[in-house]
Scaffold this motif. Structure first.
Motif, PDB file in Angstrom:
ATOM      1  N   THR A 243       6.684  92.380  -4.801  1.00  0.00           N
ATOM      2  CA  THR A 243       5.614  91.436  -4.485  1.00  0.00           C
ATOM      3  C   THR A 243       5.118  90.679  -5.710  1.00  0.00           C
ATOM      4  O   THR A 243       4.411  89.693  -5.577  1.00  0.00           O
ATOM      5  N   GLU A 245       2.891  91.567  -7.711  1.00  0.00           N
ATOM      6  CA  GLU A 245       1.461  91.768  -7.905  1.00  0.00           C
ATOM      7  C   GLU A 245       1.264  92.991  -8.800  1.00  0.00           C
ATOM      8  O   GLU A 245       2.169  93.821  -8.932  1.00  0.00           O
TER       9      GLU A 245
ATOM     10  N   MET B   1      -3.414  76.225  -9.276  1.00  0.00           N
ATOM     11  CA  MET B   1      -2.753  76.640  -8.023  1.00  0.00           C
ATOM     12  C   MET B   1      -3.166  78.064  -7.709  1.00  0.00           C
ATOM     13  O   MET B   1      -2.768  79.000  -8.364  1.00  0.00           O
ATOM     14  N   SER B   3      -3.265  81.426  -5.671  1.00  0.00           N
ATOM     15  CA  SER B   3      -2.304  82.102  -4.818  1.00  0.00           C
ATOM     16  C   SER B   3      -3.043  82.752  -3.661  1.00  0.00           C
ATOM     17  O   SER B   3      -3.718  83.759  -3.833  1.00  0.00           O
ATOM     18  N   PRO B   6       0.036  86.314   0.129  1.00  0.00           N
ATOM     19  CA  PRO B   6       0.563  87.350  -0.764  1.00  0.00           C
ATOM     20  C   PRO B   6       1.945  87.009  -1.304  1.00  0.00           C
ATOM     21  O   PRO B   6       2.346  87.506  -2.348  1.00  0.00           O
ATOM     22  N   ARG B   9       2.876  84.514  -5.119  1.00  0.00           N
ATOM     23  CA  ARG B   9       3.160  84.926  -6.488  1.00  0.00           C
ATOM     24  C   ARG B   9       4.646  85.260  -6.651  1.00  0.00           C
ATOM     25  O   ARG B   9       5.281  84.893  -7.619  1.00  0.00           O
TER      26      ARG B   9
END
Lengths: 530, 154
Positions: A243, A245, B1, B3, B6, B9
């Motif tokens: 992801t 993240e 920008m 995000s 999800p 990114r």
């Protein structure tokens, strides 16, 4: 102007009969690539000294000084001999590639050395006018006096490694042979060599700014996305590879990759829609009892540290932070209650005098435990204060130096204070809860334990016990007392005093008052309220 | 920008790495994708030495909000749709990694590479046997199709 002849630009060649170790070729000694030059030359492991290395010049050279670095890593050559091959003037200058055989050539030793702690050797001309810069920790020697003419007209230089320190592999880090084309060379050759050298040098001179510019460009490229996303400052290992993240609970997969727990769960949800068992998203191999994802606590702590330090930055505001406090307290609680239960068992099994003592002991230990909690609480609070004040001090000192930075820092400090406050209160609350819960469970546990004691503790035990539902169920059917119970064959309970009363009234046929079933005194068993 | 979704990114990272080291013969139309990350247009050249040498194709990637857990919707678009036993004339591709064999560990790069290799390993240019029927009846979204992967060799 001196030229370093140990350089591929001036058409110098290098060769040796010895095999070199892979990646540490002889050509490294001539290379212009700083990476290669850094490595130097290492002979293959089985090569023993002596090893000869020949440096052949394009023209005759008037050598002014020679520098030899002899350490490559821990490999060191400590015994060196240097020879120069020389020829009579006219032969090489005119026709550089026609070797004249042995006729006009002779080999002369120009110097030798035995190095101890020195990291290299410098051989120089005694009459050299400008003193060359000597690298630190170098042995400095003059050319042999007998070789004075030979070094003015050298066609090749031989470096013979005749010994190595601690029987390591023959090694040469770097060679520099400074000098000028010999006077015996023709004008064209001399001009060509100096042109080559100048060009090479200008390339070398130009390189650093080029590299710098390239670096700048790279940095600019890197900084562009940073300004857009402000995301590149996060180390890649903190990012979930799927992801992208920041991970909240990093899990190490059987494949060695680390992904976030939420990602893994999501992935396995999707996999289950295809009817597949939970598996490693990178290999597709399903998890088994011995092959499964485990939390990476070390990485987790690093991520947490990073987030605490950078928590003031905007992009980290939405990042989830999972703290496993509740579970931890719970486990402690469970651990303690089980201990109490153990103590309880122990108590009910043992005789009366020891009962009192061990009961006292449990009580004591519980109070100690409480103390421990309050102590840890206070220390943790103190600790927090200390770190906070430390941060504030940092701020103050920074303030003197750089105002802008201080503002940022102060912000970060405030953030840190806020977060730590939050954390503190939450942990404090949880501690309080924990303490209360612990007290409750301890009270009830001790109460139930004490309820098993004989009548002299009855009065104190009863009030607390009467609250306890469990012990209400196990009460005497006649007087409702819970202390010292006996069970009848019909599984109804009577306390000792009632039982004694009954047995004194009717000797033979005792009856349970609830179910009117008669029983013998031998069938009555002691009832343990566990 | 900012995000929001999800997947943003991840897509941003993928675009950056795609631009940095694109698979051979594949380029992403960064002008189009720069505005909206959920739709990518990828230009693909037929690999030299194969039946598709010299041809140019266009691929469209559509990323749903569940990406990367859900596979992207990949179709050939534009005037030139490769004639291939696994590519229907409406641009739909019969490739298992685009539906049930999708893994979040895959990326746009790896999908592109798979499609290039699928085209490269082709020995005879022809449409799938059920092409005309499929094109008439299929959903617009190739992911809605229940594919039968009958051929592992190509």
């Amino acid at each position: 102007m001196a030229i370093n002849f140990c350089c591929s630009h001036v058409k110098t060649k290098i060769h040796s009969p010895a095999v070199s170790c892979e990646g540490y070729d002889l050509s490294n000694l001539l290379s212009n690539d700083p990476l290669h030059r850094e490595k130097g030359f290492l002979a293959e492991g089985f090569i023993k000294p002596p090893v000869s290395i020949f440096v052949d010049f394009f023209c005759y050279v008037n050598i002014s000084h020679v520098l030899v670095w002899t350490e490559v890593g821990r490999q060191k050559s400590d015994g060196l001999e240097l020879y120069v091959k020389t020829g009579s003037a006219a032969e090489k200058g005119e026709s550089s590639h026609s070797s004249q055989g042995h006729g006009g050539e002779s080999i002369v030793r120009i110097g030798s050395c035995r190095l101890k702690n020195e990291s290299g050797l410098m051989l120089r001309k005694y009459t050299y006018r400008t003193e060359p810069i000597v690298p630190s920790n170098f042995l400095v020697k003059n050319f042999n006096s007998s070789s004075r003419f030979a070094v003015q007209n050298a066609s090749s230089l031989e470096i013979k490694i005749y010994s190595t320190a601690n029987s390591t592999v023959p090694a040469l880090k770097r060679i520099e042979i400074w000098g000028n084309p010999s006077h015996s060379c023709s004008k064209e050759v001399r001009k060509m060599i100096s042109d080559l050298w100048n060009r090479a040098n200008s390339i070398v001179d130009r390189q650093p700014p080029d590299i710098k510019q390239a670096d700048k460009k790279l940095k600019e490229e890197d900084s562009k996305p940073t300004s857009v996303e402000n995301e590149n400052s996060v180390p890649d290992e903190f990012l979930d590879p799927i992801t992208c993240e920041i991970m909240a609970i990093p899990m190490t997969l059987p494949s060695g990759k680390v992904i976030d727990l939420s990602t893994l769960e999501k992935f396995n949800d999707v996999e289950s829609t295809w009817g597949r068992a939970p598996c490693d998203p990178f290999t597709g191999i399903s998890f088994t009892k011995t092959r499964f994802a485990i939390p990476d606590s070390a990485l987790k702590s690093r991520i947490d540290q990073f987030l605490v330090e950078n928590g003031h930055l905007k992009q980290f505001k939405g990042v989830g932070r999972t703290v496993g406090h509740a579970n931890l307290n719970h486990s402690i609680l469970i651990g303690k209650t089980s201990e109490v239960e153990l103590a309880k068992k122990h108590l009910s099994d043992s005789s009366i005098p020891s009962l009192g003592i061990s009961a006292f002991k449990t009580h004591n230990s519980s109070s100690v435990f409480k103390d421990g909690i309050s102590h840890s609480q206070s220390t943790s609070r103190d600790h927090g204060k200390e770190s906070l004040s430390g941060k504030n001090e940092n701020c103050d000192s920074e303030n003197l130096n750089d105002q802008n930075r201080t503002n940022v820092k102060r912000k970060s400090c405030e953030q840190a204070v806020d977060t730590s406050k939050k954390m503190k209160t939450s942990s404090f609350l949880s501690l309080k809860d924990h303490e209360d819960m612990l007290e409750d469970t301890l009270d009830s546990a001790i109460g139930s334990v004490l309820s098993g004691l004989p009548s002299f503790l009855k009065s104190s035990a009863q009030p607390s016990v009467s609250k306890d539902r469990d012990s209400e169920r196990h009460a005497c059917k006649e007087c409702n007392s819970v202390s010292c119970l006996f069970s009848l064959p019909c599984e109804h309970l009577l306390c000792r005093s009632c039982l004694v009363k009954k047995s004194s009234e009717k000797n033979e046929h005792m009856k349970c008052i609830t179910c009117k079933l008669s029983f013998n005194s031998g069938d009555v068993k002691r009832f343990h309220n566990i | 920008m900012s995000s929001t979704a999800p997947s943003q990114r991840r897509l941003q990272k993928e675009l950056m790495s795609f631009l940095k080291e694109p698979p051979p013969g594949v380029t992403v139309d960064s002008d189009l994708t720069g505005q909206d990350l959920s739709v990518w247009i990828v230009h693909m050249d037929g690999a030299p030495g194969t039946l598709y040498e010299g041809e140019k194709f266009q691929l469209q990637f559509k990323f749903g909000s569940k990406y990367p857990f859900d596979s992207p919707e990949v179709t050939f678009i534009g005037g030139n749709i490769p004639v291939h036993p696994h590519v229907y004339s409406n641009g739909h591709i019969c490739l298992s990694i685009l539906t049930e064999d999708w893994s979040p560990a895959l990326s746009v790069q790896s999908v592109c590479l798979s499609i290039v290799s699928m085209l490269s390993s082709c020995k005879e240019k022809r449409r799938p046997p059920d092409n005309s029927f499929y094109v008439k009846t299929c959903n617009k979204n190739p992911k809605k199709t229940k594919w039968w992967y009958h051929d592992d060799s190509v």
